[in-house]
Design a protein around this motif. Structure first.
Motif, PDB file in Angstrom:
ATOM      1  N   LEU A   1       0.856  -1.181   0.000  1.00  0.00           N
ATOM      2  CA  LEU A   1       0.000   0.000   0.000  1.00  0.00           C
ATOM      3  C   LEU A   1       0.886   1.222   0.000  1.00  0.00           C
ATOM      4  CD1 LEU A   1      -2.813  -0.643   2.671  1.00  0.00           C
ATOM      5  CD2 LEU A   1      -3.151  -0.329   0.213  1.00  0.00           C
ATOM      6  N   ARG A   2       0.378   2.306  -0.560  1.00  0.00           N
ATOM      7  CA  ARG A   2       1.071   3.590  -0.440  1.00  0.00           C
ATOM      8  C   ARG A   2       0.139   4.592   0.209  1.00  0.00           C
ATOM      9  NH1 ARG A   2       3.831   7.872  -4.671  1.00  0.00           N
ATOM     10  NH2 ARG A   2       1.657   8.385  -5.143  1.00  0.00           N
ATOM     11  N   LEU A   3       0.556   5.090   1.333  1.00  0.00           N
ATOM     12  CA  LEU A   3      -0.182   6.140   2.016  1.00  0.00           C
ATOM     13  C   LEU A   3       0.323   7.500   1.568  1.00  0.00           C
ATOM     14  CD1 LEU A   3      -0.250   4.762   5.679  1.00  0.00           C
ATOM     15  CD2 LEU A   3      -1.786   4.248   3.771  1.00  0.00           C
TER      16      LEU A   3
ATOM     17  N   GLN B   1      -1.197   3.313  15.296  1.00  0.00           N
ATOM     18  CA  GLN B   1      -1.784   2.828  16.535  1.00  0.00           C
ATOM     19  C   GLN B   1      -2.659   1.623  16.236  1.00  0.00           C
ATOM     20  OE1 GLN B   1      -3.863   5.786  18.868  1.00  0.00           O
ATOM     21  NE2 GLN B   1      -3.671   4.549  20.723  1.00  0.00           N
ATOM     22  N   ALA B   2      -2.252   0.492  16.754  1.00  0.00           N
ATOM     23  CA  ALA B   2      -3.008  -0.744  16.596  1.00  0.00           C
ATOM     24  C   ALA B   2      -4.072  -0.825  17.682  1.00  0.00           C
ATOM     25  CB  ALA B   2      -2.074  -1.938  16.676  1.00  0.00           C
ATOM     26  N   PRO B   3      -5.116  -1.610  17.450  1.00  0.00           N
ATOM     27  CA  PRO B   3      -6.176  -1.744  18.458  1.00  0.00           C
ATOM     28  C   PRO B   3      -5.616  -2.189  19.805  1.00  0.00           C
ATOM     29  CG  PRO B   3      -6.859  -2.728  16.393  1.00  0.00           C
ATOM     30  CD  PRO B   3      -5.417  -2.374  16.233  1.00  0.00           C
ATOM     31  N   GLY B   4      -5.954  -1.455  20.849  1.00  0.00           N
ATOM     32  CA  GLY B   4      -5.517  -1.813  22.183  1.00  0.00           C
ATOM     33  C   GLY B   4      -4.078  -1.495  22.514  1.00  0.00           C
ATOM     34  N   LYS B   5      -3.396  -0.829  21.600  1.00  0.00           N
ATOM     35  CA  LYS B   5      -1.979  -0.514  21.824  1.00  0.00           C
ATOM     36  C   LYS B   5      -1.750   0.986  21.771  1.00  0.00           C
ATOM     37  CE  LYS B   5      -0.079  -4.861  20.108  1.00  0.00           C
ATOM     38  NZ  LYS B   5       0.938  -5.492  19.232  1.00  0.00           N
ATOM     39  N   GLU B   6      -0.587   1.407  22.265  1.00  0.00           N
ATOM     40  CA  GLU B   6      -0.244   2.816  22.227  1.00  0.00           C
ATOM     41  C   GLU B   6       0.240   3.196  20.822  1.00  0.00           C
ATOM     42  OE1 GLU B   6       0.844   3.630  26.882  1.00  0.00           O
ATOM     43  OE2 GLU B   6       2.283   4.169  25.320  1.00  0.00           O
ATOM     44  N   ARG B   7       0.151   4.485  20.542  1.00  0.00           N
ATOM     45  CA  ARG B   7       0.645   4.982  19.270  1.00  0.00           C
ATOM     46  C   ARG B   7       2.166   4.816  19.223  1.00  0.00           C
ATOM     47  NH1 ARG B   7      -1.911  10.524  17.106  1.00  0.00           N
ATOM     48  NH2 ARG B   7      -3.695   9.284  17.816  1.00  0.00           N
ATOM     49  N   GLU B   8       2.680   4.378  18.083  1.00  0.00           N
ATOM     50  CA  GLU B   8       4.113   4.136  17.961  1.00  0.00           C
ATOM     51  C   GLU B   8       4.669   4.776  16.704  1.00  0.00           C
ATOM     52  OE1 GLU B   8       4.979  -0.045  17.652  1.00  0.00           O
ATOM     53  OE2 GLU B   8       3.951  -0.259  15.735  1.00  0.00           O
ATOM     54  N   PHE B   9       5.936   5.106  16.787  1.00  0.00           N
ATOM     55  CA  PHE B   9       6.670   5.701  15.676  1.00  0.00           C
ATOM     56  C   PHE B   9       6.843   4.690  14.551  1.00  0.00           C
ATOM     57  CE2 PHE B   9       9.810   7.972  13.377  1.00  0.00           C
ATOM     58  CZ  PHE B   9      10.835   7.080  13.077  1.00  0.00           C
ATOM     59  N   VAL B  10       6.731   5.171  13.315  1.00  0.00           N
ATOM     60  CA  VAL B  10       6.958   4.327  12.149  1.00  0.00           C
ATOM     61  C   VAL B  10       8.138   4.844  11.324  1.00  0.00           C
ATOM     62  CG1 VAL B  10       5.989   3.467   9.982  1.00  0.00           C
ATOM     63  CG2 VAL B  10       4.541   3.631  12.026  1.00  0.00           C
ATOM     64  N   ALA B  11       8.060   6.126  10.905  1.00  0.00           N
ATOM     65  CA  ALA B  11       9.097   6.659  10.015  1.00  0.00           C
ATOM     66  C   ALA B  11       9.130   8.174  10.115  1.00  0.00           C
ATOM     67  CB  ALA B  11       8.827   6.235   8.574  1.00  0.00           C
ATOM     68  N   THR B  12      10.298   8.724   9.776  1.00  0.00           N
ATOM     69  CA  THR B  12      10.461  10.170   9.795  1.00  0.00           C
ATOM     70  C   THR B  12      11.344  10.604   8.631  1.00  0.00           C
ATOM     71  OG1 THR B  12      11.090  12.066  11.194  1.00  0.00           O
ATOM     72  CG2 THR B  12      12.507  10.133  11.303  1.00  0.00           C
TER      73      THR B  12
ATOM     74  N   ASP C   1       0.995  -5.250  10.959  1.00  0.00           N
ATOM     75  CA  ASP C   1       1.029  -3.861  10.497  1.00  0.00           C
ATOM     76  C   ASP C   1      -0.357  -3.218  10.545  1.00  0.00           C
ATOM     77  OD1 ASP C   1       3.362  -4.897   7.982  1.00  0.00           O
ATOM     78  OD2 ASP C   1       3.824  -3.807   9.831  1.00  0.00           O
ATOM     79  N   THR C   2      -1.374  -3.993  10.864  1.00  0.00           N
ATOM     80  CA  THR C   2      -2.727  -3.462  10.961  1.00  0.00           C
ATOM     81  C   THR C   2      -2.794  -2.384  12.034  1.00  0.00           C
ATOM     82  OG1 THR C   2      -3.783  -5.490  10.187  1.00  0.00           O
ATOM     83  CG2 THR C   2      -5.117  -4.019  11.557  1.00  0.00           C
ATOM     84  N   ALA C   3      -3.265  -1.203  11.639  1.00  0.00           N
ATOM     85  CA  ALA C   3      -3.302  -0.065  12.555  1.00  0.00           C
ATOM     86  C   ALA C   3      -3.930   1.125  11.853  1.00  0.00           C
ATOM     87  CB  ALA C   3      -1.888   0.301  13.020  1.00  0.00           C
ATOM     88  N   VAL C   4      -4.231   2.134  12.632  1.00  0.00           N
ATOM     89  CA  VAL C   4      -4.522   3.449  12.064  1.00  0.00           C
ATOM     90  C   VAL C   4      -3.190   4.172  11.925  1.00  0.00           C
ATOM     91  CG1 VAL C   4      -5.683   5.660  12.381  1.00  0.00           C
ATOM     92  CG2 VAL C   4      -6.816   3.536  13.093  1.00  0.00           C
ATOM     93  N   TYR C   5      -2.922   4.656  10.736  1.00  0.00           N
ATOM     94  CA  TYR C   5      -1.658   5.337  10.441  1.00  0.00           C
ATOM     95  C   TYR C   5      -1.893   6.846  10.438  1.00  0.00           C
ATOM     96  CZ  TYR C   5       0.737   0.998   9.444  1.00  0.00           C
ATOM     97  OH  TYR C   5       1.325  -0.239   9.565  1.00  0.00           O
TER      98      TYR C   5
ATOM     99  N   LEU D   1      -6.986   4.038   8.133  1.00  0.00           N
ATOM    100  CA  LEU D   1      -6.938   2.672   8.615  1.00  0.00           C
ATOM    101  C   LEU D   1      -6.309   1.743   7.584  1.00  0.00           C
ATOM    102  CD1 LEU D   1      -7.720   0.525  10.731  1.00  0.00           C
ATOM    103  CD2 LEU D   1      -9.954   0.377   9.597  1.00  0.00           C
ATOM    104  N   VAL D   2      -5.357   0.969   8.049  1.00  0.00           N
ATOM    105  CA  VAL D   2      -4.719  -0.068   7.237  1.00  0.00           C
ATOM    106  C   VAL D   2      -5.007  -1.415   7.897  1.00  0.00           C
ATOM    107  CG1 VAL D   2      -2.512  -1.020   6.475  1.00  0.00           C
ATOM    108  CG2 VAL D   2      -2.915   1.458   6.378  1.00  0.00           C
ATOM    109  N   THR D   3      -5.591  -2.323   7.128  1.00  0.00           N
ATOM    110  CA  THR D   3      -5.918  -3.646   7.646  1.00  0.00           C
ATOM    111  C   THR D   3      -5.259  -4.696   6.763  1.00  0.00           C
ATOM    112  OG1 THR D   3      -8.052  -2.833   8.438  1.00  0.00           O
ATOM    113  CG2 THR D   3      -7.752  -5.225   8.315  1.00  0.00           C
ATOM    114  N   ILE D   4      -4.482  -5.555   7.392  1.00  0.00           N
ATOM    115  CA  ILE D   4      -3.773  -6.605   6.661  1.00  0.00           C
ATOM    116  C   ILE D   4      -4.374  -7.953   7.056  1.00  0.00           C
ATOM    117  CG2 ILE D   4      -1.537  -7.557   6.031  1.00  0.00           C
ATOM    118  CD1 ILE D   4      -1.905  -4.521   5.498  1.00  0.00           C
ATOM    119  N   SER D   5      -4.890  -8.663   6.084  1.00  0.00           N
ATOM    120  CA  SER D   5      -5.477  -9.972   6.351  1.00  0.00           C
ATOM    121  C   SER D   5      -4.447 -11.068   6.141  1.00  0.00           C
ATOM    122  CB  SER D   5      -6.675 -10.202   5.438  1.00  0.00           C
ATOM    123  OG  SER D   5      -6.260 -10.224   4.094  1.00  0.00           O
TER     124      SER D   5
END
Length: 122
Positions: free
Chosen positions: A18-20, A39-50, A90-94, A117-121
């Motif tokens: 995917l490309r965001l 931020q994944a369900p039930g988890k804290e927001r985390e850094f991905v890239a800068t 990788d499923t999370a809200v980006y 929202l990104v959902t990976i099945s």
């Protein structure tokens, strides 16, 4: 103020790509480092890239390094996150984020988008 609007999220199978995109408006885009968090369900927001203001320096979380690529187009006021070899974890809200300096922490962010929202099945 900087307004950030993310797009490109969706549902994709594991191993896919995917490309965001994040479109910025308001203050001068090229004055800000740009970042992606998630931020994944039930988890804290985390850094991905800068990425720094010129685009010449990037940084990644260990969990995505080698699979994700951040880039920016200052002429289009847009930052991108190319995501390859996606995994269910990788499923999370980006979230797109702008900061006056390169940061890997939520506390260093000046402006946030609303997320996509990104959902990976599996």
């Amino acid at each position: 103020q900087v307004q950030l609007v993310e797009s490109g999220g969706g549902l994709v199978q594991a191993g896919g790509s995917l490309r965001l995109s994040c479109a910025a408006s308001g203050r001068t885009f090229s004055n800000y480092a740009m970042n992606w968090f998630r931020q994944a369900p039930g988890k804290e927001r985390e850094f991905v890239a800068t990425i720094n203001v010129s685009g010449g320096s990037t940084g990644y979380a260990a969990s995505v390094k080698g699979r994700f690529t951040i880039s920016r187009d200052n002429a289009k006021n847009t930052v991108y996150l190319q995501m390859n070899s996606l995994k269910p974890e990788d499923t999370a809200v980006y979230y797109c984020a702008a900061s006056t300096v390169v940061t890997r922490t939520s506390s260093g962010v000046d402006y946030w988008g609303k997320g996509t929202l990104v959902t990976i099945s599996s």
